[in-house]
Design a protein around this motif. Structure first.
Motif, PDB file in Angstrom:
ATOM      1  N   SER A  61      12.219  73.798  38.810  1.00  0.00           N
ATOM      2  CA  SER A  61      12.002  74.650  39.969  1.00  0.00           C
ATOM      3  C   SER A  61      10.852  74.139  40.815  1.00  0.00           C
ATOM      4  O   SER A  61      10.928  74.086  42.040  1.00  0.00           O
TER       5      SER A  61
ATOM      6  N   ARG B 141      16.205  82.340  48.564  1.00  0.00           N
ATOM      7  CA  ARG B 141      15.671  81.542  47.464  1.00  0.00           C
ATOM      8  C   ARG B 141      14.301  80.950  47.757  1.00  0.00           C
ATOM      9  O   ARG B 141      13.685  80.347  46.891  1.00  0.00           O
TER      10      ARG B 141
ATOM     11  N   ARG C 106       7.374  85.308  47.905  1.00  0.00           N
ATOM     12  CA  ARG C 106       8.499  85.528  46.998  1.00  0.00           C
ATOM     13  C   ARG C 106       8.298  86.749  46.104  1.00  0.00           C
ATOM     14  O   ARG C 106       9.224  87.515  45.852  1.00  0.00           O
TER      15      ARG C 106
END
Length: 327
Positions: A9, A110, A185
């Motif tokens: 990630s 995302r 996020r």
């Protein structure tokens, strides 16, 4: 997520170098655009957002959520999705409202940073770098249309609405309802919207302990289409304010809210009952009985709400822990 997934990630995210973003395979920035009957602007908005990604050197994605458009917007969005794999399109089965469109879109994004803007090109994608920079310091950044190019029937109630919300909630933001906002996020992962709570995102996120900033933004006059909102949205917004106050202050302790009203009704009922003893006024006796009955009802509802909260506790969002050491 295991260590290998964490590493993958991190490897997929953009890296800041010299104040600019280096390209990466996964989106660093997501731009979420709820839209309803904006066929005349969505393609140009998409092009301007992609141009900003290129200018920043940042891997980005555009997420359109169509809220049941009937004017050809959906067909244009299908074309954009076919042209660009980094453009997500979600088509709601019917018109569900902006809060629903945002909630669905948040779940689809995302990026480490998520920007929201309206589809009518009144928000300027050229402001995107400023939001991204501000998000290095704040969890949520709200846009402020300091100079609005809207008629007075929109600007006047908006000022009254914002002043009321500031007074009631204590959140000092000029423009609660500006669609141009930026989020880290972590905020998006916790935020849940329903009804018409999109107007209160600054209040909801502040209640969760997130930091809030504000940017004055350029506001353009509408170039095509028509506004989807009228005076009635401010009436609904004021009703929603009661919901927001309740869920941000009393959701975990409903008896404190309902019990306060029950106590007030009970004291007033007892006072009237005392007056009945001296005046023998039948009307006061009836009113006293009504107030005492209401007090009992409020207590019962409060206790039931406490029980419901306890039963649903495991499905509620966790309390916001900002940092954990040696845990």
């Amino acid at each position: 997520m295991n260590g290998a997934q964490n590493a993958a990630s991190r490897a997929g995210r953009a890296i800041v170098k010299g104040g600019r973003f280096a390209m990466s395979s996964a989106p660093r920035v997501s731009v979420l655009v709820p839209c309803y009957n904006e066929v005349g602007t969505v393609r140009e908005l998409w092009a301007q957002v992609r141009a900003q990604f290129a200018a920043l050197g940042v891997a980005g994605e555009v997420v359109f959520v169509d809220d049941g458009s009937t004017d050809g917007t959906r067909e244009v969005l299908r074309e954009l999705a076919a042209e660009d794999p980094a453009t997500q399109v979600l088509l709601l089965r019917r018109n569900l409202g902006k809060a629903a469109a945002l909630d669905v879109g948040f779940r689809a994004t995302r990026g480490d940073f998520v920007l929201t803007m309206d589809a009518d090109l009144q928000d300027d994608p050229a402001e995107m770098p400023r939001f991204i920079e501000a998000l290095e310091s704040f969890d949520v950044v709200g846009g402020w249309k300091a100079v609005r190019h809207d008629p007075v029937e929109k600007t006047l109630p908006s000022k009254l609405f914002n002043a009321t919300v500031r007074k009631v909630t204590g959140v000092q933001l000029h423009d609660m309802n500006c669609g141009y906002k930026g989020y880290r996020r972590a905020v998006v992962d916790e935020l849940r919207l329903w009804g018409e709570l999109h107007r209160y995102i600054p209040v909801l996120t502040t209640a969760r302990g997130f930091t809030l900033g504000e940017l004055a933004v350029t506001h353009h006059a509408r170039r095509s289409g028509v506004s989807k909102y009228g005076w009635e949205r401010y009436l609904r917004g004021l009703l929603d304010l009661f919901t927001v106050v309740y869920i941000t202050r009393y959701r975990s302790r409903p008896l404190h809210f309902l019990g306060t009203w029950a106590l007030a009704f009970k004291l007033l009922g007892l006072l009237l009952l005392l007056l009945v003893c001296f005046t023998h006024n039948l009307a006061l006796g009836v009113l006293s009985g009504v107030l005492l009955a209401c007090a009992g009802s409020w207590w019962a509802v409060g206790l039931a709400a406490e029980g419901g909260h306890a039963a649903a506790y495991t499905s509620l969002p966790d309390y916001p822990v900002a940092e954990r050491l040696n845990g």
